[in-house]
Design a protein around this motif. Structure first.
Motif, PDB file in Angstrom:
ATOM      1  N   GLU A   5       0.816  -1.211   0.000  1.00 41.00           N
ATOM      2  CA  GLU A   5       0.000   0.000   0.000  1.00 41.00           C
ATOM      3  C   GLU A   5       0.847   1.256   0.000  1.00 41.00           C
ATOM      4  O   GLU A   5       0.559   2.218  -0.736  1.00 41.00           O
ATOM      5  CB  GLU A   5      -0.949   0.013   1.206  1.00 41.00           C
ATOM      6  N   GLY A   6       1.910   1.294   0.812  1.00 42.08           N
ATOM      7  CA  GLY A   6       2.762   2.476   0.867  1.00 42.08           C
ATOM      8  C   GLY A   6       3.363   2.832  -0.480  1.00 42.08           C
ATOM      9  O   GLY A   6       3.189   3.961  -0.968  1.00 42.08           O
ATOM     10  N   PRO A   7       4.091   1.912  -1.136  1.00 39.63           N
ATOM     11  CA  PRO A   7       4.651   2.227  -2.451  1.00 39.63           C
ATOM     12  C   PRO A   7       3.595   2.564  -3.501  1.00 39.63           C
ATOM     13  O   PRO A   7       3.824   3.403  -4.358  1.00 39.63           O
ATOM     14  CB  PRO A   7       5.393   0.940  -2.828  1.00 39.63           C
ATOM     15  N   LEU A   8       2.442   1.914  -3.438  1.00 43.44           N
ATOM     16  CA  LEU A   8       1.421   2.136  -4.464  1.00 43.44           C
ATOM     17  C   LEU A   8       0.747   3.493  -4.327  1.00 43.44           C
ATOM     18  O   LEU A   8       0.321   4.083  -5.324  1.00 43.44           O
ATOM     19  CB  LEU A   8       0.367   1.028  -4.409  1.00 43.44           C
ATOM     20  N   THR A   9       0.630   3.983  -3.119  1.00 41.88           N
ATOM     21  CA  THR A   9      -0.048   5.267  -2.908  1.00 41.88           C
ATOM     22  C   THR A   9       0.925   6.421  -2.814  1.00 41.88           C
ATOM     23  O   THR A   9       0.511   7.565  -2.658  1.00 41.88           O
ATOM     24  CB  THR A   9      -0.896   5.213  -1.626  1.00 41.88           C
ATOM     25  N   ALA A  10       2.231   6.146  -2.928  1.00 45.79           N
ATOM     26  CA  ALA A  10       3.238   7.203  -2.860  1.00 45.79           C
ATOM     27  C   ALA A  10       3.280   7.968  -4.178  1.00 45.79           C
ATOM     28  O   ALA A  10       2.725   7.558  -5.184  1.00 45.79           O
ATOM     29  CB  ALA A  10       4.609   6.598  -2.550  1.00 45.79           C
ATOM     30  N   GLU A  11       3.952   9.115  -4.142  1.00 44.49           N
ATOM     31  CA  GLU A  11       4.203   9.893  -5.357  1.00 44.49           C
ATOM     32  C   GLU A  11       5.703   9.955  -5.596  1.00 44.49           C
ATOM     33  O   GLU A  11       6.437  10.395  -4.722  1.00 44.49           O
ATOM     34  CB  GLU A  11       3.643  11.304  -5.209  1.00 44.49           C
ATOM     35  N   GLU A  42      -9.413 -10.018  -6.076  1.00 44.20           N
ATOM     36  CA  GLU A  42      -9.528  -8.996  -5.037  1.00 44.20           C
ATOM     37  C   GLU A  42      -8.189  -8.315  -4.799  1.00 44.20           C
ATOM     38  O   GLU A  42      -8.126  -7.116  -4.508  1.00 44.20           O
ATOM     39  CB  GLU A  42     -10.048  -9.609  -3.735  1.00 44.20           C
ATOM     40  N   VAL A  43      -7.098  -9.072  -4.915  1.00 41.79           N
ATOM     41  CA  VAL A  43      -5.756  -8.487  -4.786  1.00 41.79           C
ATOM     42  C   VAL A  43      -5.531  -7.475  -5.903  1.00 41.79           C
ATOM     43  O   VAL A  43      -5.057  -6.356  -5.680  1.00 41.79           O
ATOM     44  CB  VAL A  43      -4.686  -9.599  -4.826  1.00 41.79           C
ATOM     45  N   LEU A  44      -5.870  -7.846  -7.129  1.00 41.71           N
ATOM     46  CA  LEU A  44      -5.710  -6.943  -8.270  1.00 41.71           C
ATOM     47  C   LEU A  44      -6.575  -5.700  -8.107  1.00 41.71           C
ATOM     48  O   LEU A  44      -6.113  -4.572  -8.375  1.00 41.71           O
ATOM     49  CB  LEU A  44      -6.091  -7.681  -9.555  1.00 41.71           C
ATOM     50  N   GLU A  45      -7.796  -5.865  -7.678  1.00 37.67           N
ATOM     51  CA  GLU A  45      -8.692  -4.719  -7.511  1.00 37.67           C
ATOM     52  C   GLU A  45      -8.129  -3.711  -6.523  1.00 37.67           C
ATOM     53  O   GLU A  45      -8.214  -2.497  -6.734  1.00 37.67           O
ATOM     54  CB  GLU A  45     -10.071  -5.205  -7.051  1.00 37.67           C
ATOM     55  N   LEU A  64      -5.208  -1.817  -8.212  1.00 41.44           N
ATOM     56  CA  LEU A  64      -5.714  -0.835  -9.169  1.00 41.44           C
ATOM     57  C   LEU A  64      -6.353   0.356  -8.464  1.00 41.44           C
ATOM     58  O   LEU A  64      -6.296   1.484  -8.953  1.00 41.44           O
ATOM     59  CB  LEU A  64      -6.734  -1.494 -10.101  1.00 41.44           C
ATOM     60  N   GLU A  65      -6.954   0.105  -7.317  1.00 39.90           N
ATOM     61  CA  GLU A  65      -7.550   1.193  -6.544  1.00 39.90           C
ATOM     62  C   GLU A  65      -6.473   2.119  -5.991  1.00 39.90           C
ATOM     63  O   GLU A  65      -6.606   3.343  -6.029  1.00 39.90           O
ATOM     64  CB  GLU A  65      -8.395   0.615  -5.400  1.00 39.90           C
ATOM     65  N   TRP A  66      -5.388   1.531  -5.488  1.00 44.62           N
ATOM     66  CA  TRP A  66      -4.327   2.333  -4.882  1.00 44.62           C
ATOM     67  C   TRP A  66      -3.472   3.047  -5.915  1.00 44.62           C
ATOM     68  O   TRP A  66      -2.992   4.147  -5.670  1.00 44.62           O
ATOM     69  CB  TRP A  66      -3.439   1.445  -4.014  1.00 44.62           C
ATOM     70  N   GLY A 110      -8.530  -5.534 -15.620  1.00 46.31           N
ATOM     71  CA  GLY A 110      -7.777  -4.275 -15.600  1.00 46.31           C
ATOM     72  C   GLY A 110      -6.280  -4.400 -15.657  1.00 46.31           C
ATOM     73  O   GLY A 110      -5.583  -3.388 -15.801  1.00 46.31           O
ATOM     74  N   ALA A 111      -5.730  -5.619 -15.531  1.00 46.57           N
ATOM     75  CA  ALA A 111      -4.280  -5.790 -15.680  1.00 46.57           C
ATOM     76  C   ALA A 111      -3.907  -5.615 -17.152  1.00 46.57           C
ATOM     77  O   ALA A 111      -4.724  -5.823 -18.050  1.00 46.57           O
ATOM     78  CB  ALA A 111      -3.853  -7.169 -15.187  1.00 46.57           C
ATOM     79  N   GLN A 112      -2.652  -5.229 -17.409  1.00 45.82           N
ATOM     80  CA  GLN A 112      -2.214  -5.051 -18.789  1.00 45.82           C
ATOM     81  C   GLN A 112      -1.712  -6.351 -19.420  1.00 45.82           C
ATOM     82  O   GLN A 112      -1.731  -6.504 -20.636  1.00 45.82           O
ATOM     83  CB  GLN A 112      -1.098  -3.990 -18.868  1.00 45.82           C
ATOM     84  N   ASP A 113      -1.239  -7.308 -18.611  1.00 47.11           N
ATOM     85  CA  ASP A 113      -0.713  -8.553 -19.161  1.00 47.11           C
ATOM     86  C   ASP A 113      -0.585  -9.559 -18.029  1.00 47.11           C
ATOM     87  O   ASP A 113      -0.746  -9.220 -16.849  1.00 47.11           O
ATOM     88  CB  ASP A 113       0.654  -8.317 -19.815  1.00 47.11           C
ATOM     89  N   TYR A 114      -0.280 -10.815 -18.383  1.00 45.59           N
ATOM     90  CA  TYR A 114       0.029 -11.833 -17.367  1.00 45.59           C
ATOM     91  C   TYR A 114       1.151 -12.721 -17.898  1.00 45.59           C
ATOM     92  O   TYR A 114       1.319 -12.904 -19.109  1.00 45.59           O
ATOM     93  CB  TYR A 114      -1.207 -12.657 -17.003  1.00 45.59           C
TER      94      TYR A 114
END
Length: 425
Positions: free
Chosen positions: A81-87, A106-109, A112-114, A139-143
């Motif tokens: 969460e920290g890295p994903l919501t950082a700028e 649910e992990v992906l969602e 994508l939210e963060w 919503g993922a770009q690839d796997y």
């Protein structure tokens, strides 16, 4: 090649909780303890993977891709969460969908939210192709399958995922801009309708010019309508501020004005009803409107005028232009329930025209010291064109005002102008 695991300041994860194991000895040496070691221009990649062996596999494979990458590894969604919501957020997230108790889409969602602007490449097991396809649909770009991880495939997936996400954001921004433009067009049509007049003896010229100081539609509005008794009614107004709220309020007031006029309401009572509407429509913020209403009769050489905080107007006569400022009250909404307005009569012989306008026509700066054109300057410009007919007069007036302001960026505010009067023939 520039590649490293990092706990850069902008990617600092939360400290592991009591149930979260720290990196195993096999990977502990891959983590930089302090500081940001990201090279300028390096792709910021966040690896969310709870298995230390798989994390090492990704690190080794990524090292052989040739990409310039700053890689940061976290073991859980909580740490991500920290890295994903950082700028700034990561450019790309390599995401395992199985993180202990946290599983699946649910992990992906949550990711994508963060970090809605980050590209996401899902890492799956050998038998999880359907899960990867579902992730892309979500919503993922690839796997990629961790069992078939190769440098070329991993590098290509990251590059394409980032590019694809950038394209998606650009397309979304374009669509949003197109929607705003369409909404502005609808609002502008509501603010600036086609005059509803059938009497051929009445001449009406209406013009609107957007200002350059804002990208949002303002609240300038006008309307002209003829009623069954032969009277012609006009309004010009300006809602304080800019943006959708001001424009929407302007549309509501303009539509209400036309409805009240067609229902037989006249003079000061019309303005009182508009104030009641304003008070019922506002959202708690202070809002006021300046406006002028005019009623013309084909059988009387006068204009009946009510001014509510709005500027005066010009009377354009053959060979002359003069400024008229009949007594008026405060703007609508400035002193709710306390203000009263009065109707004034202004001579308007055949061949003369009233020129109503909003304040953008005279409030623009005309020199480096911030001097404004003001009414005196506007009247001086208008008198240069007194011999022109209504259309030419209005166009020349706006063009000269705009030219005077061009040295300082053009019209600072929206401008609406109406020229109306009875023809001599």
């Amino acid at each position: 090649m520039s590649h490293r695991f990092t706990t850069a300041a902008s990617f600092q994860p939360p400290a592991p909780g009591p149930q979260e194991a720290r990196p195993s000895p096999a990977t502990a040496g891959l983590v930089v303890a302090d500081g940001d070691v990201s090279a300028p221009g390096a792709l910021r990649v966040l690896l969310v993977e709870d298995d230390a062996g798989d994390a090492l596999l990704v690190e080794d494979t990524l090292a052989d891709t040739g990409l310039e990458v700053s890689l940061h590894w976290v073991r859980s969604l909580a740490q991500a969460e920290g890295p994903l919501t950082a700028e700034p957020a990561p450019d790309c997230v390599l995401l395992d969908l199985h993180l202990g108790p946290e599983q699946g889409l649910e992990v992906l969602e949550r990711v994508l939210e963060w970090a809605p602007g980050s590209a996401v490449v899902v890492l799956t097991g050998l038998a999880e192709a359907q899960a990867g396809i579902a992730a892309v649909a979500a919503g993922a770009q690839d796997y990629l399958s961790k069992g078939r991880l190769e440098p070329d495939r991993l590098g290509r997936a990251i590059r394409y995922a980032v590019q694809r996400r950038q394209v998606q954001e650009a397309v979304a921004a374009l669509q949003a801009e197109q929607m705003r433009a369409a909404e502005n067009e609808r609002l502008e049509h509501g603010l600036l309708p086609t005059p509803r007049v059938s009497d051929p003896r009445l001449g009406v010229v209406a013009r609107y010019r957007p200002g350059r100081a804002h990208s949002l539609l303002g609240g300038d509005f006008y309307d002209v309508v003829e009623t069954a008794d032969g009277l012609v009614h006009a309004v010009i107004g300006d809602v304080a501020g800019h943006g959708p709220g001001s424009a929407a309020l302007g549309v509501a007031l303009r539509v209400a004005w036309r409805a009240f006029v067609l229902a037989g309401t006249r003079g000061p009572r019309l303005v009182e009803l508009l104030e009641e509407l304003l008070l019922s429509e506002h959202d708690g913020t202070e809002m006021f409107v300046t406006l002028t209403t005019v009623t013309l009769s084909p059988d009387r050489p006068v204009a009946r005028v009510v001014r509510a905080g709005h500027p005066g107007f010009l009377v354009h006569a053959p060979g002359d232009v003069r400024l008229v400022e009949p007594p008026g009250g405060l703007g609508v909404g400035m002193a709710p329930g306390l203000e009263s307005w009065h109707e004034q009569q202004v001579p308007l012989p055949p061949g003369h025209g009233l020129v109503l306008f909003t304040d953008g026509l005279f409030e623009g700066e005309i020199d480096a010291e911030g001097q404004r054109l003001d009414m005196t300057g506007l009247l001086r410009i208008a008198r240069h064109h007194h011999d022109l007919g209504p259309d030419g007069f209005v166009d020349a007036l706006i063009a000269d005002v705009e030219a005077a302001s061009l040295r300082h960026g053009g019209l600072a505010d929206d401008v609406a102008v109406i020229h109306l009067g009875w023809n001599t023939r």
